[in-house]
Design an enzyme around this catalytic site. Structure first.
Site, PDB file in Angstrom:
ATOM      1  CB  SER A 117      -0.961  -0.064   1.195  1.00  0.00           C
ATOM      2  OG  SER A 117      -2.023   0.823   1.032  1.00  0.00           O
ATOM      3  CG  ASP A 258      -5.793  -4.447  -3.893  1.00  0.00           C
ATOM      4  OD1 ASP A 258      -6.012  -3.488  -3.142  1.00  0.00           O
ATOM      5  OD2 ASP A 258      -4.719  -5.074  -3.924  1.00  0.00           O
ATOM      6  CG  HIS A 285      -5.365  -2.952   0.315  1.00  0.00           C
ATOM      7  ND1 HIS A 285      -4.779  -2.508  -0.850  1.00  0.00           N
ATOM      8  CD2 HIS A 285      -4.876  -2.147   1.304  1.00  0.00           C
ATOM      9  CE1 HIS A 285      -3.972  -1.489  -0.584  1.00  0.00           C
ATOM     10  NE2 HIS A 285      -4.008  -1.257   0.712  1.00  0.00           N
TER      11      HIS A 285
END
Length: 307
Positions: A117, A258, A285
């Site tokens: 991320s 995601d 994610h």
């Protein structure tokens, strides 16, 4: 072998006080194996939710270094810097990572980086500067472009149940990102596109807890929530434009569901010269939790292999 724990002093530019970075090492840096440094998301999410990466030490003999970035977890907090976008910059975190690499004396031996991320936004920025010692890079669920990320989020939000969507839109109009009503609606999004394991694993909940307890870096750099980006550091960011400067072999991983959808992830595969892209089915994610075995196999083979 018990994990090694340490702290390194970090002279953070403009902090106005001494700072430190807390880290822990799974495995031994004395071994022949090249270690992996894990860069957590947020900013401000802390290292705990990345703990499955310790599997790479157990199964592939890769030492794994976790650390809490400045502003969160067991490292120095700077709540007095809320809203100070001249302090909370990419450079602040790049310098902190350089400081840790030097402290652990990894320049000659070399090291791998995995960023998840925001951690991948940081990792890609760092790798594009071609630091001495970096051997391979893994970018997990990291947007290549924030404008494209916002576009993708709009699309995902439009697919939510109407009442949830209306609540989120109404809260957004009112600037309400704290109320129970907003949190409950955001949770519907998170369960579909952030972590599909219900209940969320304790270490993943820890990341949300860190962000609630000290949202300074997150609010300043990103904004009030996952799908609202107002921070100067993130708004308009297009990291893929530096992709051609990433000269190390790179593995790209995102999940089928995601929040970092293909739209905003794909530019990495076009711009990084030596990149391989894998989308993990059934994951969102947090693919390192949701499809843990598959994820570790991909990373272990990539980092342990010669490619």
């Amino acid at each position: 072998m018990a994990p090694q724990v340490g702290e390194v002093a970090y002279d953070a530019p403009g902090a106005g006080k001494p700072c430190k970075t807390w880290y822990t090492i799974i495995g031994s840096l004395e071994s022949e194996a090249i270690p992996l440094i894990a860069l957590h998301g947020g900013p401000g999410g802390g290292h705990e939710y990345l703990i499955p990466l310790a599997d790479l030490n157990e199964k592939y003999g890769i030492p794994v270094i976790f650390y809490d970035q400045i502003g969160c977890g067991k490292s120095t907090h700077l709540q007095e810097k809320m809203g100070d976008d001249s302090f909370w910059t990419f450079d602040l975190f790049v310098k902190e990572l350089d400081n840790l690499v030097d402290h652990l004396k990894l320049r000659e031996k070399g090291f791998y980086l995995l960023g998840q991320s925001w951690g991948g936004m940081l990792g890609s920025t760092y790798a594009s500067r071609q630091p001495q010692g970096l051997k391979k890079l893994v970018l997990v669920s990291s947007p290549a472009s924030i404008p494209l990320y916002m576009e993708g989020c709009k699309q995902l939000l439009s697919q939510l149940p109407q009442d949830v969507r209306e609540t989120l839109e109404e809260c957004d109009r009112q600037g309400d990102h704290e109320s129970e009503k907003f949190q409950e609606a955001a949770l519907v999004f998170n369960r579909k596109h952030v972590c599909r394991i219900d209940p969320m694993p304790e270490p993943v909940q820890m990341a949300f807890k860190h962000l609630m307890e000290d949202p300074t870096s997150y609010h300043t750099m990103q904004g009030p929530s996952e799908f609202i980006v107002t921070g100067k550091a993130f708004k308009g960011w297009e990291g893929y434009k530096q992709g051609h400067n990433i000269q190390v072999p790179t593995l790209l991983i995102n999940g089928r569901y995601d929040e970092v959808s293909d739209t905003c992830f794909e530019p990495w595969s076009r711009t990084i010269p030596n990149a391989k892209w894998v989308t993990i089915e059934g994951a969102s994610h947090m693919s390192h939790w949701e499809e843990r075995e598959k994820f570790m196999e991909l990373c272990g083979n990539f980092l342990g292999g010669t490619n």
